[in-house]
Design a protein around this motif. Structure first.
Motif, PDB file in Angstrom:
ATOM      1  N   SER A  55       0.858  -1.198   0.000  1.00  0.00           N
ATOM      2  CA  SER A  55       0.000   0.000   0.000  1.00  0.00           C
ATOM      3  C   SER A  55       0.886   1.238   0.000  1.00  0.00           C
ATOM      4  CB  SER A  55      -0.928  -0.004   1.216  1.00  0.00           C
ATOM      5  OG  SER A  55      -0.194  -0.126   2.419  1.00  0.00           O
ATOM      6  N   LEU A  56       1.575   1.438  -1.096  1.00  0.00           N
ATOM      7  CA  LEU A  56       2.518   2.544  -1.211  1.00  0.00           C
ATOM      8  C   LEU A  56       1.784   3.867  -1.369  1.00  0.00           C
ATOM      9  CD1 LEU A  56       5.493   3.402  -1.474  1.00  0.00           C
ATOM     10  CD2 LEU A  56       5.285   3.061  -3.947  1.00  0.00           C
ATOM     11  N   LEU A  57       2.138   4.842  -0.518  1.00  0.00           N
ATOM     12  CA  LEU A  57       1.541   6.175  -0.563  1.00  0.00           C
ATOM     13  C   LEU A  57       2.573   7.187  -1.058  1.00  0.00           C
ATOM     14  CD1 LEU A  57      -0.254   6.158   2.918  1.00  0.00           C
ATOM     15  CD2 LEU A  57      -1.284   5.686   0.675  1.00  0.00           C
ATOM     16  N   PRO A  58       2.127   8.295  -1.657  1.00  0.00           N
ATOM     17  CA  PRO A  58       3.071   9.337  -2.090  1.00  0.00           C
ATOM     18  C   PRO A  58       3.942   9.837  -0.942  1.00  0.00           C
ATOM     19  CG  PRO A  58       0.909   9.726  -3.052  1.00  0.00           C
ATOM     20  CD  PRO A  58       0.744   8.598  -2.076  1.00  0.00           C
ATOM     21  N   SER A  59       3.360   9.887   0.264  1.00  0.00           N
ATOM     22  CA  SER A  59       4.131  10.362   1.421  1.00  0.00           C
ATOM     23  C   SER A  59       5.302   9.438   1.730  1.00  0.00           C
ATOM     24  CB  SER A  59       3.223  10.473   2.651  1.00  0.00           C
ATOM     25  OG  SER A  59       2.633   9.224   2.964  1.00  0.00           O
ATOM     26  N   ASP A  60       5.146   8.137   1.463  1.00  0.00           N
ATOM     27  CA  ASP A  60       6.239   7.198   1.704  1.00  0.00           C
ATOM     28  C   ASP A  60       7.434   7.519   0.811  1.00  0.00           C
ATOM     29  OD1 ASP A  60       4.835   5.622   3.605  1.00  0.00           O
ATOM     30  OD2 ASP A  60       3.772   4.614   1.978  1.00  0.00           O
ATOM     31  N   LEU A  61       7.160   7.839  -0.443  1.00  0.00           N
ATOM     32  CA  LEU A  61       8.239   8.183  -1.364  1.00  0.00           C
ATOM     33  C   LEU A  61       8.876   9.523  -0.988  1.00  0.00           C
ATOM     34  CD1 LEU A  61       6.656   7.099  -4.776  1.00  0.00           C
ATOM     35  CD2 LEU A  61       8.310   5.859  -3.364  1.00  0.00           C
ATOM     36  N   LEU A  62       8.041  10.458  -0.527  1.00  0.00           N
ATOM     37  CA  LEU A  62       8.567  11.767  -0.115  1.00  0.00           C
ATOM     38  C   LEU A  62       9.465  11.627   1.114  1.00  0.00           C
ATOM     39  CD1 LEU A  62       5.427  14.053  -0.621  1.00  0.00           C
ATOM     40  CD2 LEU A  62       7.502  13.955  -2.019  1.00  0.00           C
ATOM     41  N   TRP A  63       9.057  10.786   2.060  1.00  0.00           N
ATOM     42  CA  TRP A  63       9.905  10.541   3.229  1.00  0.00           C
ATOM     43  C   TRP A  63      11.210   9.875   2.791  1.00  0.00           C
ATOM     44  CZ3 TRP A  63       9.438  13.214   7.269  1.00  0.00           C
ATOM     45  CH2 TRP A  63       8.206  13.513   7.856  1.00  0.00           C
ATOM     46  N   GLY A  64      11.113   8.972   1.813  1.00  0.00           N
ATOM     47  CA  GLY A  64      12.311   8.314   1.302  1.00  0.00           C
ATOM     48  C   GLY A  64      13.261   9.297   0.645  1.00  0.00           C
ATOM     49  N   ILE A  65      12.712  10.205  -0.152  1.00  0.00           N
ATOM     50  CA  ILE A  65      13.534  11.226  -0.804  1.00  0.00           C
ATOM     51  C   ILE A  65      14.192  12.128   0.232  1.00  0.00           C
ATOM     52  CG2 ILE A  65      13.440  13.293  -2.263  1.00  0.00           C
ATOM     53  CD1 ILE A  65      11.256  11.848  -3.896  1.00  0.00           C
ATOM     54  N   ALA A  66      13.410  12.530   1.248  1.00  0.00           N
ATOM     55  CA  ALA A  66      13.956  13.370   2.322  1.00  0.00           C
ATOM     56  C   ALA A  66      15.080  12.649   3.047  1.00  0.00           C
ATOM     57  CB  ALA A  66      12.846  13.743   3.307  1.00  0.00           C
ATOM     58  N   ARG A 165       9.655   6.994   9.186  1.00  0.00           N
ATOM     59  CA  ARG A 165       8.304   7.538   9.091  1.00  0.00           C
ATOM     60  C   ARG A 165       7.493   6.884   7.979  1.00  0.00           C
ATOM     61  NH1 ARG A 165       6.161   9.993  13.030  1.00  0.00           N
ATOM     62  NH2 ARG A 165       5.026  11.504  11.741  1.00  0.00           N
ATOM     63  N   THR A 166       8.139   6.077   7.164  1.00  0.00           N
ATOM     64  CA  THR A 166       7.437   5.434   6.051  1.00  0.00           C
ATOM     65  C   THR A 166       6.542   4.321   6.565  1.00  0.00           C
ATOM     66  OG1 THR A 166       9.277   3.895   5.686  1.00  0.00           O
ATOM     67  CG2 THR A 166       9.311   5.977   4.468  1.00  0.00           C
ATOM     68  N   GLY A 167       5.467   4.060   5.842  1.00  0.00           N
ATOM     69  CA  GLY A 167       4.512   3.042   6.245  1.00  0.00           C
ATOM     70  C   GLY A 167       5.014   1.635   6.007  1.00  0.00           C
ATOM     71  N   GLU A 168       4.558   0.703   6.831  1.00  0.00           N
ATOM     72  CA  GLU A 168       4.990  -0.691   6.691  1.00  0.00           C
ATOM     73  C   GLU A 168       4.585  -1.266   5.348  1.00  0.00           C
ATOM     74  OE1 GLU A 168       4.629  -4.900   9.171  1.00  0.00           O
ATOM     75  OE2 GLU A 168       3.973  -3.015  10.066  1.00  0.00           O
ATOM     76  N   GLY A 169       3.468  -0.788   4.818  1.00  0.00           N
ATOM     77  CA  GLY A 169       2.988  -1.299   3.540  1.00  0.00           C
ATOM     78  C   GLY A 169       3.789  -0.824   2.348  1.00  0.00           C
ATOM     79  N   SER A 170       4.723   0.100   2.572  1.00  0.00           N
ATOM     80  CA  SER A 170       5.515   0.640   1.461  1.00  0.00           C
ATOM     81  C   SER A 170       6.677  -0.263   1.082  1.00  0.00           C
ATOM     82  CB  SER A 170       6.054   2.027   1.833  1.00  0.00           C
ATOM     83  OG  SER A 170       6.937   1.958   2.948  1.00  0.00           O
ATOM     84  N   GLY A 171       6.899  -1.335   1.860  1.00  0.00           N
ATOM     85  CA  GLY A 171       7.998  -2.238   1.562  1.00  0.00           C
ATOM     86  C   GLY A 171       9.333  -1.511   1.602  1.00  0.00           C
ATOM     87  N   LEU A 175      13.464   3.225   0.307  1.00  0.00           N
ATOM     88  CA  LEU A 175      14.925   3.145   0.167  1.00  0.00           C
ATOM     89  C   LEU A 175      15.339   3.306  -1.285  1.00  0.00           C
ATOM     90  CD1 LEU A 175      15.849   0.238   2.616  1.00  0.00           C
ATOM     91  CD2 LEU A 175      16.227   2.692   2.930  1.00  0.00           C
ATOM     92  N   LEU A 176      14.520   2.792  -2.192  1.00  0.00           N
ATOM     93  CA  LEU A 176      14.792   2.965  -3.614  1.00  0.00           C
ATOM     94  C   LEU A 176      14.685   4.436  -3.989  1.00  0.00           C
ATOM     95  CD1 LEU A 176      15.378   1.560  -6.306  1.00  0.00           C
ATOM     96  CD2 LEU A 176      12.909   1.300  -6.626  1.00  0.00           C
ATOM     97  N   ALA A 177      13.686   5.120  -3.434  1.00  0.00           N
ATOM     98  CA  ALA A 177      13.527   6.556  -3.689  1.00  0.00           C
ATOM     99  C   ALA A 177      14.714   7.338  -3.118  1.00  0.00           C
ATOM    100  CB  ALA A 177      12.219   7.055  -3.067  1.00  0.00           C
ATOM    101  N   ALA A 178      15.164   6.930  -1.924  1.00  0.00           N
ATOM    102  CA  ALA A 178      16.296   7.610  -1.291  1.00  0.00           C
ATOM    103  C   ALA A 178      17.555   7.476  -2.131  1.00  0.00           C
ATOM    104  CB  ALA A 178      16.536   7.035   0.106  1.00  0.00           C
ATOM    105  N   ARG A 179      17.843   6.268  -2.581  1.00  0.00           N
ATOM    106  CA  ARG A 179      19.053   6.047  -3.357  1.00  0.00           C
ATOM    107  C   ARG A 179      18.917   6.617  -4.770  1.00  0.00           C
ATOM    108  NH1 ARG A 179      23.233   3.110  -1.577  1.00  0.00           N
ATOM    109  NH2 ARG A 179      22.425   4.045   0.327  1.00  0.00           N
TER     110      ARG A 179
END
Length: 278
Positions: A55-66, A165-171, A175-179
């Motif tokens: 259940s990937l949310l846009p906020s999960d990717l934003l937290w990853g980028i941050a 801060r990322t959700g458990e459903g984001s798998g 980390l992929l967004a961060a890298r």
């Protein structure tokens, strides 16, 4: 499981640091970081395949980028501090600040580990300081070194907090967004500085292995935060200098100072107390 994941994260980070430091003896640090980051991106892709988002949310990717931006900033500030200041100040300051701020954040967020766990934390924090300590002869530029260490630690703590801060459903997608942010950044810096990205003969394998282990450490840390307290995950993960010290002693016969031996003893005691309390 959170404790086991955190210890695996520390082991992976520590081994990655040893391999990175070993590779940097024959190559520039920028080349080593750029290539290891690229290998980390490949490892993140594999991690996402096996631990797919539900259940990937846009906020999960934003937290990853941050988190990626914070982590890259921490690395940059640390390397700048080590190059222009004193490792005896920069390194331990960055390590302690990077661990202490997430602990404070966990308290504010309402985490309340058992008393025995707090005893372990109280022992582990000075262990981080002692394990990171480098002997220095000079004493000028102390304030500048301290400043860079604090700034680096703040940036590293940002990575620890943001990725948690990322959700458990984001798998493993965060980390992929961060890298995905840090790889272009470091390669751009390398191009601007006209850095050749061809490592010395015999060092490519160690660079790539270090990059793979660095990302595995991130994976274990994220799993630890999702199966236990953030406070425990950060403190145990921050003991990563311990395996680095062991590997340096075993492979390159580096003599262990009394300070680092004390740090190793405290690290083992702290991890044991946290394990009992957890």
């Amino acid at each position: 499981m959170g404790i086991i994941y955190a210890l695996l994260s520390a082991l992976s980070y520590g081994t990655a640091d040893f391999l990175g430091g070993f590779s940097s003896r024959k190559n520039s640090a920028l080349l080593v970081v750029a290539l290891s980051q690229a290998m980390g991106l490949v490892t993140a892709l594999v991690a996402v395949y096996f631990l797919r988002p539900e259940s990937l949310l846009p906020s999960d990717l934003l937290w990853g980028i941050a988190a990626g931006i914070a982590g890259a900033s921490g690395v940059g500030l640390l390397y700048h501090g080590l190059a222009t200041g004193f490792a005896s100040i920069v390194s331990p300051t960055a390590a302690v600040v990077g661990a202490a701020l997430p602990v404070l954040f966990g308290l504010i967020a309402g985490e309340r580990p058992p008393l025995m766990t707090w005893a372990g934390v109280a022992v582990a924090i000075p262990a981080i300081l002692l394990l990171s300590w480098e002997k220095g002869e000079k004493r000028d530029h102390i304030l500048r070194s301290l400043e860079l260490g604090v700034l680096s630690g703040i940036a590293f703590s940002g990575f620890f907090i943001f990725i948690a801060r990322t959700g458990e459903g984001s798998g493993m997608a965060p980390l992929l967004a961060a890298r995905g942010i840090t790889v272009p950044l470091f390669f751009t810096i390398a191009l601007v500085k006209k850095q050749k990205l061809i490592p010395r003969k015999g060092t490519l394998v160690t660079i790539l292995a270090g990059g793979c282990l660095d990302m595995l450490a991130n994976v274990f840390y994220l799993l630890s935060t999702r199966t236990g307290f953030l406070i425990i995950a950060v403190i145990l993960t921050s003991l990563y200098p311990a395996p680095t010290v062991f590997l340096q002693r075993f492979f390159i016969k580096e003599k262990l100072s009394a300070v680092r031996l004390a740090g190793l003893a405290l690290a083992i005691a702290g991890a044991a107390l946290i394990g009992i309390g957890g």
